[in-house]
Write an enzyme that holds these catalytic residues in place. Structure first.
Site, PDB file in Angstrom:
ATOM      1  N   CYS A 262       3.905   2.428  11.298  1.00 47.62           N
ATOM      2  CA  CYS A 262       4.385   1.182  10.679  1.00 47.62           C
ATOM      3  C   CYS A 262       5.868   1.270  10.323  1.00 47.62           C
ATOM      4  CB  CYS A 262       3.581   0.808   9.432  1.00 47.62           C
ATOM      5  SG  CYS A 262       1.892   0.389   9.815  1.00 47.62           S
TER       6      CYS A 262
ATOM      7  N   ASP B  56      10.307   0.272  -3.080  1.00 48.64           N
ATOM      8  CA  ASP B  56       8.979   0.318  -2.475  1.00 48.64           C
ATOM      9  C   ASP B  56       8.382   1.679  -2.856  1.00 48.64           C
ATOM     10  OD1 ASP B  56       6.868   0.910  -0.825  1.00 48.64           O
ATOM     11  OD2 ASP B  56       7.850   0.293   1.025  1.00 48.64           O
TER      12      ASP B  56
ATOM     13  N   GLN C 271       4.583   5.182  -1.499  1.00 44.24           N
ATOM     14  CA  GLN C 271       4.312   6.609  -1.270  1.00 44.24           C
ATOM     15  C   GLN C 271       4.605   7.471  -2.495  1.00 44.24           C
ATOM     16  OE1 GLN C 271       2.674   7.790   1.132  1.00 44.24           O
ATOM     17  NE2 GLN C 271       2.701   5.983   2.440  1.00 44.24           N
TER      18      GLN C 271
ATOM     19  N   LYS D 124      -3.611   3.504  -2.214  1.00 46.43           N
ATOM     20  CA  LYS D 124      -3.008   4.824  -1.950  1.00 46.43           C
ATOM     21  C   LYS D 124      -3.088   5.707  -3.201  1.00 46.43           C
ATOM     22  CE  LYS D 124       0.325   2.804   1.262  1.00 46.43           C
ATOM     23  NZ  LYS D 124      -0.029   3.180   2.625  1.00 46.43           N
TER      24      LYS D 124
ATOM     25  N   HIS E  80       9.346   1.198   5.871  1.00 46.54           N
ATOM     26  CA  HIS E  80       8.059   0.708   6.387  1.00 46.54           C
ATOM     27  C   HIS E  80       8.267  -0.763   6.761  1.00 46.54           C
ATOM     28  CE1 HIS E  80       3.840  -0.651   6.132  1.00 46.54           C
ATOM     29  NE2 HIS E  80       3.488   0.625   6.218  1.00 46.54           N
TER      30      HIS E  80
HETATM   31  N1  PLP Z   1       5.622   0.878   2.020  1.00 47.95           N
HETATM   32  C1  PLP Z   1       5.344   2.137   2.384  1.00 47.95           C
HETATM   33  C2  PLP Z   1       6.387   3.203   2.239  1.00 47.95           C
HETATM   34  C3  PLP Z   1       4.074   2.457   2.875  1.00 47.95           C
HETATM   35  O1  PLP Z   1       3.793   3.712   3.250  1.00 47.95           O
HETATM   36  C4  PLP Z   1       3.111   1.417   2.979  1.00 47.95           C
HETATM   37  C5  PLP Z   1       1.770   1.696   3.536  1.00 47.95           C
HETATM   38  O2  PLP Z   1       1.593   2.595   4.332  1.00 47.95           O
HETATM   39  C6  PLP Z   1       3.466   0.130   2.582  1.00 47.95           C
HETATM   40  C7  PLP Z   1       4.724  -0.101   2.107  1.00 47.95           C
HETATM   41  C8  PLP Z   1       2.494  -1.007   2.667  1.00 47.95           C
HETATM   42  O3  PLP Z   1       1.468  -0.852   1.767  1.00 47.95           O
HETATM   43  P1  PLP Z   1       0.226  -1.878   1.769  1.00 47.95           P
HETATM   44  O4  PLP Z   1      -0.265  -1.931   3.182  1.00 47.95           O
HETATM   45  O5  PLP Z   1      -0.736  -1.265   0.835  1.00 47.95           O
HETATM   46  O6  PLP Z   1       0.745  -3.194   1.317  1.00 47.95           O
END
Ligand code: PLP
Length: 401
Positions: free
Chosen positions: A347, A183, A186, A209, A113
């Protein structure tokens, strides 16, 4: 389960298949937020009056719940952030900037992401990338070298759904002298997570999430690492002693939580994590897998449809494209029939480009989704694709006339 979520009372027709972007909130989480503001509101850590002591106690209980949720060894290892993005930026700004030197490398993957890519680009250190195979599985063996000082990887990809072998990668990273940031955006809503068993150094996830409020998240960091990291923001709450010329800082985690925190959201995050634990993550994972299997089998029968990411172990999401149909057109067509899916670059532009795509459609599942909804979704994807292809053919014929 749907009855616990007021959104489906307000919109009974809604088939919400975008929980990977953000999940809806159960009544218990909304109640935790409103009760705090209505009945218990006060600041934390600063005051001697009883409402503030109670708010501080609720805030601390949330930290303990997050510790348990990740099976961290110590509450000091749980930092409240604004979300996954904020947590990764904190590690990039604090750990990377102070522990890496010229010539050191940061290893990430093609599937990340943007939140787990751009902050590392901004450090200015050399980045290297683990490629994926055609299934969307990371080819990580041999990629961690003595120059690698930090590895940052998704636990579960938000595009391919691939579940990465974090414990194995952590072992190799440590053997080579690198730290591993995971990270977990998900993974946290569905997957049992044990940061001690994974032996990762940092783990980040977002509340929104996980059926919790927006604007809050968690960074887990091993205590010994957090203790050596400088704060990235200065202000109230993170200080120990302030003089006009210099300041000493609190120990972690408060060192990283400058200013009045999102108290209500942190308290509601506790309610969200309790909600997840109440259902059970193995049960949530099994529910997600049964919906994923149904969607995969169904979508495979749609002419011209190809699935992006076919790893053997996947989280509850499915990304796809259909030859000749623009993802935005299909998502809009589905929206007009009350089915909410994600479309676009998700993203993760480099990840989609690795599959030769600029955009795709993604359906992702939460605890409130049902088999009937997935069947309806598959049926409408097939109808939508056929209808959009027909109208495109008609438009082309008209253009020729
Ligand atoms: N990392 C992953 C794999 C994601 O799917 C997301 C959000 O879709 C993020 C990071 C970013 O999360 P946030 O926007 O809540 O900071």
């Amino acid at each position: 389960m749907r009855e616990l979520f007021p959104i489906f009372k307000a919109h009974p027709e809604l088939v919400y298949l975008d929980s990977a972007a953000t999940a809806h909130k159960p009544q218990g989480v909304i109640d935790a937020l409103t009760t705090f503001y209505a009945d218990d509101y006060a600041t934390v850590h600063r005051a001697a009056y009883r409402p503030s002591l109670k708010a501080t106690e609720l805030y601390n209980q949330a930290r303990e719940t997050a510790r348990r949720f990740l099976n961290a060894a110590h509450w000091e290892e749980i930092v409240f952030t604004r979300g996954t993005t904020d947590a990764i930026n904190l590690v990039a700004l604090s750990y990377a900037r102070t522990h890496l030197k010229e010539g050191d490398e940061i290893l990430i993957s093609e599937m990340e992401h943007h939140s787990n890519l751009v902050p590392w680009q901004m450090t200015g250190f050399k980045l290297r990338f683990i490629p994926m195979n055609a299934q969307g599985v990371l080819e990580w063996q041999g990629k961690i070298t003595p120059q690698t000082k930090l590895v940052a990887l998704a636990h579960i990809s938000n595009v391919t759904g691939t579940v990465n072998p974090i414990a194995e990668i952590a072992r190799e990273a440590h053997r080579c002298g690198a730290v591993l940031l995971v990270d977990g955006a998900q993974a946290a809503p569905h997957h049992p997570i044990d940061v001690q068993a994974l032996d990762c150094d940092f783990y980040a996830f977002s509340s929104h999430k996980c059926y919790g409020p927006t604007g809050v998240g968690v960074l887990y960091g091993k205590r010994a690492l957090l203790e050596k990291m400088p704060p990235v923001q200065g202000g109230g709450d993170m200080i120990e002693r302030v003089e006009l010329e210099r300041t000493t800082y609190q120990q972690p985690p408060l060192r990283f939580e400058a200013g009045t925190p999102s108290i209500g959201s942190v308290i509601a995050l506790k309610a969200a994590l309790d909600f997840i634990e109440g259902i059970g993550r193995p049960e949530l994972a099994a529910h997600g897998q049964s919906l994923l299997q149904l969607a995969t089998e169904g979508l495979k029968t749609v002419p011209g449809l190809s699935i992006v990411g076919t790893a053997p172990e996947k989280g509850p999401l499915i990304t796809f494209r259909i030859e000749g149909v623009h993802p935005l057109d299909l998502a809009t067509w589905l929206d007009l029939r009350n089915i909410a899916v994600r479309s676009g670059h998700l993203c993760a532009q480099p990840c989609l480009r690795a599959f030769g795509l600029e955009a795709a459609v993604r359906a992702s599942f939460g605890c409130y989704n049902t088999k009937a909804e997935v069947e309806k979704f598959v049926r409408l994807v097939a109808q939508g694709a056929a209808s959009l292809l027909t109208s495109l053919t008609q438009q082309a014929q008209l253009a020729r006339c």
